[in-house]
Structure formats: structure tokens, C-alpha cells
Design a protein around this motif. Sequence first.
Motif, PDB file in Angstrom:
ATOM      1  N   MET A 174       0.785  -1.165  -0.083  1.00 16.82           N
ATOM      2  CA  MET A 174      -0.054   0.010  -0.272  1.00 16.82           C
ATOM      3  C   MET A 174       0.965   1.271  -0.045  1.00 16.82           C
ATOM      4  O   MET A 174       1.863   1.288   0.721  1.00 16.82           O
ATOM      5  CB  MET A 174      -0.797   0.058   1.166  1.00 16.82           C
ATOM      6  N   GLY A 175       0.611   2.164  -0.882  1.00 11.53           N
ATOM      7  CA  GLY A 175       1.215   3.645  -0.921  1.00 11.53           C
ATOM      8  C   GLY A 175       2.436   3.426  -1.784  1.00 11.53           C
ATOM      9  O   GLY A 175       3.284   4.487  -1.779  1.00 11.53           O
ATOM     10  N   GLU A 176       2.651   2.258  -2.409  1.00  9.68           N
ATOM     11  CA  GLU A 176       4.103   2.157  -3.285  1.00  9.68           C
ATOM     12  C   GLU A 176       3.464   1.378  -4.580  1.00  9.68           C
ATOM     13  O   GLU A 176       2.527   0.495  -4.782  1.00  9.68           O
ATOM     14  CB  GLU A 176       5.050   1.265  -2.567  1.00  9.68           C
ATOM     15  N   GLY A 177       4.215   1.706  -5.518  1.00  8.83           N
ATOM     16  CA  GLY A 177       3.902   0.976  -6.884  1.00  8.83           C
ATOM     17  C   GLY A 177       2.546   1.267  -7.448  1.00  8.83           C
ATOM     18  O   GLY A 177       1.974   2.258  -7.119  1.00  8.83           O
ATOM     19  N   TYR A 214      -3.925   4.953   4.005  1.00  6.56           N
ATOM     20  CA  TYR A 214      -3.366   5.376   2.619  1.00  6.56           C
ATOM     21  C   TYR A 214      -4.522   6.039   2.038  1.00  6.56           C
ATOM     22  O   TYR A 214      -5.790   5.456   1.535  1.00  6.56           O
ATOM     23  CB  TYR A 214      -2.899   4.138   1.978  1.00  6.56           C
ATOM     24  N   GLU A 215      -4.283   7.440   1.657  1.00  9.01           N
ATOM     25  CA  GLU A 215      -5.429   8.007   0.851  1.00  9.01           C
ATOM     26  C   GLU A 215      -5.323   8.233  -0.734  1.00  9.01           C
ATOM     27  O   GLU A 215      -3.888   8.526  -1.076  1.00  9.01           O
ATOM     28  CB  GLU A 215      -5.558   9.253   1.387  1.00  9.01           C
ATOM     29  N   TYR A 216      -6.203   7.660  -1.489  1.00  9.10           N
ATOM     30  CA  TYR A 216      -6.077   7.793  -3.016  1.00  9.10           C
ATOM     31  C   TYR A 216      -6.989   8.701  -3.361  1.00  9.10           C
ATOM     32  O   TYR A 216      -8.077   9.021  -2.621  1.00  9.10           O
ATOM     33  CB  TYR A 216      -5.921   6.587  -3.458  1.00  9.10           C
ATOM     34  N   GLN A 217      -6.832   9.172  -4.556  1.00  4.07           N
ATOM     35  CA  GLN A 217      -7.774   9.899  -5.321  1.00  4.07           C
ATOM     36  C   GLN A 217      -8.060   9.576  -6.801  1.00  4.07           C
ATOM     37  O   GLN A 217      -7.312   9.305  -7.277  1.00  4.07           O
ATOM     38  CB  GLN A 217      -7.427  11.560  -5.375  1.00  4.07           C
ATOM     39  N   VAL A 261      -2.012   9.864  -2.396  1.00  7.20           N
ATOM     40  CA  VAL A 261      -2.159  11.409  -1.672  1.00  7.20           C
ATOM     41  C   VAL A 261      -1.403  11.465  -0.502  1.00  7.20           C
ATOM     42  O   VAL A 261      -0.444  12.102  -0.434  1.00  7.20           O
ATOM     43  CB  VAL A 261      -3.726  11.710  -1.414  1.00  7.20           C
ATOM     44  N   LYS A 262      -1.660  10.619   0.583  1.00 15.16           N
ATOM     45  CA  LYS A 262      -0.832  10.503   1.605  1.00 15.16           C
ATOM     46  C   LYS A 262      -1.003   9.440   2.490  1.00 15.16           C
ATOM     47  O   LYS A 262      -2.151   8.573   2.395  1.00 15.16           O
ATOM     48  CB  LYS A 262      -1.179  11.775   2.410  1.00 15.16           C
ATOM     49  N   ARG A 263      -0.060   9.274   3.259  1.00 13.59           N
ATOM     50  CA  ARG A 263      -0.071   7.999   4.593  1.00 13.59           C
ATOM     51  C   ARG A 263      -0.224   8.843   5.773  1.00 13.59           C
ATOM     52  O   ARG A 263       0.396   9.740   6.246  1.00 13.59           O
ATOM     53  CB  ARG A 263       0.945   7.110   4.398  1.00 13.59           C
ATOM     54  N   THR A 264      -1.248   8.173   6.739  1.00 11.05           N
ATOM     55  CA  THR A 264      -1.506   8.633   7.975  1.00 11.05           C
ATOM     56  C   THR A 264      -1.346   7.540   8.959  1.00 11.05           C
ATOM     57  O   THR A 264      -2.009   6.797   8.771  1.00 11.05           O
ATOM     58  CB  THR A 264      -2.607   9.645   8.101  1.00 11.05           C
ATOM     59  N   PRO A 265      -0.669   7.670  10.025  1.00  9.18           N
ATOM     60  CA  PRO A 265      -0.833   6.552  11.236  1.00  9.18           C
ATOM     61  C   PRO A 265      -2.437   6.654  11.692  1.00  9.18           C
ATOM     62  O   PRO A 265      -3.085   7.486  11.661  1.00  9.18           O
ATOM     63  CB  PRO A 265       0.042   7.144  11.991  1.00  9.18           C
ATOM     64  N   VAL A 266      -2.959   5.590  11.886  1.00 12.83           N
ATOM     65  CA  VAL A 266      -4.148   5.264  12.196  1.00 12.83           C
ATOM     66  C   VAL A 266      -4.303   5.969  13.695  1.00 12.83           C
ATOM     67  O   VAL A 266      -5.611   6.823  13.556  1.00 12.83           O
ATOM     68  CB  VAL A 266      -4.447   3.737  12.537  1.00 12.83           C
ATOM     69  N   ASP A 267      -3.545   6.212  14.415  1.00 11.99           N
ATOM     70  CA  ASP A 267      -3.874   6.989  15.531  1.00 11.99           C
ATOM     71  C   ASP A 267      -4.043   8.448  15.597  1.00 11.99           C
ATOM     72  O   ASP A 267      -4.176   9.443  16.471  1.00 11.99           O
ATOM     73  CB  ASP A 267      -2.890   6.619  16.934  1.00 11.99           C
ATOM     74  N   GLN A 268      -3.343   8.856  14.354  1.00  9.76           N
ATOM     75  CA  GLN A 268      -3.529  10.325  13.943  1.00  9.76           C
ATOM     76  C   GLN A 268      -4.527  10.656  12.603  1.00  9.76           C
ATOM     77  O   GLN A 268      -4.534  11.774  12.408  1.00  9.76           O
ATOM     78  CB  GLN A 268      -2.057  10.849  13.273  1.00  9.76           C
ATOM     79  N   ALA A 269      -5.089   9.772  12.493  1.00 11.41           N
ATOM     80  CA  ALA A 269      -6.215   9.985  11.196  1.00 11.41           C
ATOM     81  C   ALA A 269      -7.525  10.723  11.652  1.00 11.41           C
ATOM     82  O   ALA A 269      -7.990  10.418  13.014  1.00 11.41           O
ATOM     83  CB  ALA A 269      -6.756   8.562  10.743  1.00 11.41           C
TER      84      ALA A 269
END
Length: 284
Positions: A174-177, A214-217, A261-269
Motif C-alpha cells: 500500500m502506498g507504493e508502486g 493510505y489515501e488515494y484520489q 495522496v498521503k499516508r497517515t498513522p491510524v492514531d493520527q487519522a
Amino acid sequence: MEWEEWLPYVSEERRERVGLTRLPLGSQKHYNKLKVLQGGDWVSKKKRRVKNWMYNILSIVLLLTGIFFLAYEPIINWVVSSGTEAVNLNVSDFRKPESIEAQKEEQKEVSYDFNEVEELDLKTVLMAKLNKDDIVVAGGISIPSVHLNLPIGKGTSKYTLALTAGTMKEDQVMGEGNYALAGHHMNRQDLLFSPLFQVKIGAPVYLTDLNYIYEYQIDEQRRIEATEVEVIDDVAGEKLLTLITCTDKGSARLLTRGHFVKRTPVDQAASEILEAFQLDLNNR
């Protein structure tokens, strides 16, 4: 019933046909003809009863067959819809990343043979539930705008795809390739990957591995041929999400693609992102 009581119910035509009217009343021959006539009437009644019984049985069989075919798809939908509990991905797992790590350590056999992918039938979805422990859960996917929320299973085996969105490459991250997922399209438009047909360009998509969000658009959607498997290949310098499902007729595929778009730790989402994974899952 004695013949004297029964005889008035016999038509003149039938009496004449067996020669009853030409015999002396009360003679032995007259009596014998009466027994033949009465016996034939009993046989006729028995045949009618057997015929009616067979007709009733056939009617019941046809009725049950019709009910089965009418209920076939709803039954499949119900079995698929209960798959959420079978693969056991929910919000409580966000604080338990070891649940996925434990599955990785088990080193379960995972299939990426696209030739195994078939149209869902009742036997497959029932067997998927019975073999739920063979599904390796890799995380979850949510598209809030179309209420799509599914567990992600590793591989494309028929049982994995019966209850989850399946990963299409062995080592994708996730978040790569180019992170590629496959899912079934069903007649009920809120199950599995069916909601992808309502997705709009620009819609956010969230993936989770229970450690990060992991956020995508979404920025592309088009129909492709089933043979265009190169669409899941990595693209140099890009981080993509590629979602594949069948079209209505099943001969082509719907490709839905987004960029990372970006990756965010679960506890900071943000709370609304976490809530996206609390929607009713699309296999419930």
C-alpha cells in the motif's frame, strides 16, 4: 355399494356398449356383465386418481423449482453479505496490527492464478464461508462516496474474491508502486465491487493495513478488455491504486484508477476517515 344402488348411475350408452340391456335381469350373465362394468369403472377411477396425484406432484416440483430460481440470487447475496464476520475485519482491529502480522507468519498458501476467477455461484460462496480461515486478510478498502467498504484479502482465489477485494500481485505494498485489487460485480449494486460503477472522478479512496491509512484520489475510469492485464503493472515514478471488476456482461472489465495522496498513522487519522471503515461492509 350393491349393483342395484350403483346401476342407476351408469349411463344407457355404457349399458348398451357392454351388452347389458340385452341380458335377462337377474341372470348370471347379467350379474357378470355388471361386475365387469363396475370393475372397469373402479379401474377408471383409480387411473384418474393416479393421474391427479402425478399432476399434483409435478405441479409442486415446478413450483419449488420456480421458487428456487427466484430466490437463487437473494440467497447468494445473503451469503456474501454475511462474509464480513467470516473474514473478521472491523474497527477494533485498528488497534491490533498484530492480527495481520500473525496471519503473515502462518504463511498460508495464496493463489494469484487469474484463471481461477469465475462468476460467483451459491456453491462457491458457501464454500468460501466454510474455508474462511484460508483467507489471508491484508487490510481494508473504503470509498465513502459510494458506501464501499470491504476487507482486502491476499490473492485472487475464488474463495478470497467471494468475500473480499483480492490483491492481484504477490509483493504489492500500500502506498507504493501500483497497488491492484480485484473484486466481483454483482446484480445487487451495494455488494463487493459493484459500487465502483457509481464512483466519480475526484472521489477519495482509503486503504488501511491496520497500521496506517493510505489515501488515494480517483482520476481515471474506463472499460478495458479482460486480456489487458498489463494495467496492474507498476509505472515508473508513480504511486497508483488500480481497482478491477467485471462489466455487466462479464466479457470486459471496468478499470478504476487513482493516485496516491498521503499516508497517515491510524492514531493520527481524522475521525471521518476512521468512520469510513465503520460503514456497513459491502459483503454484509
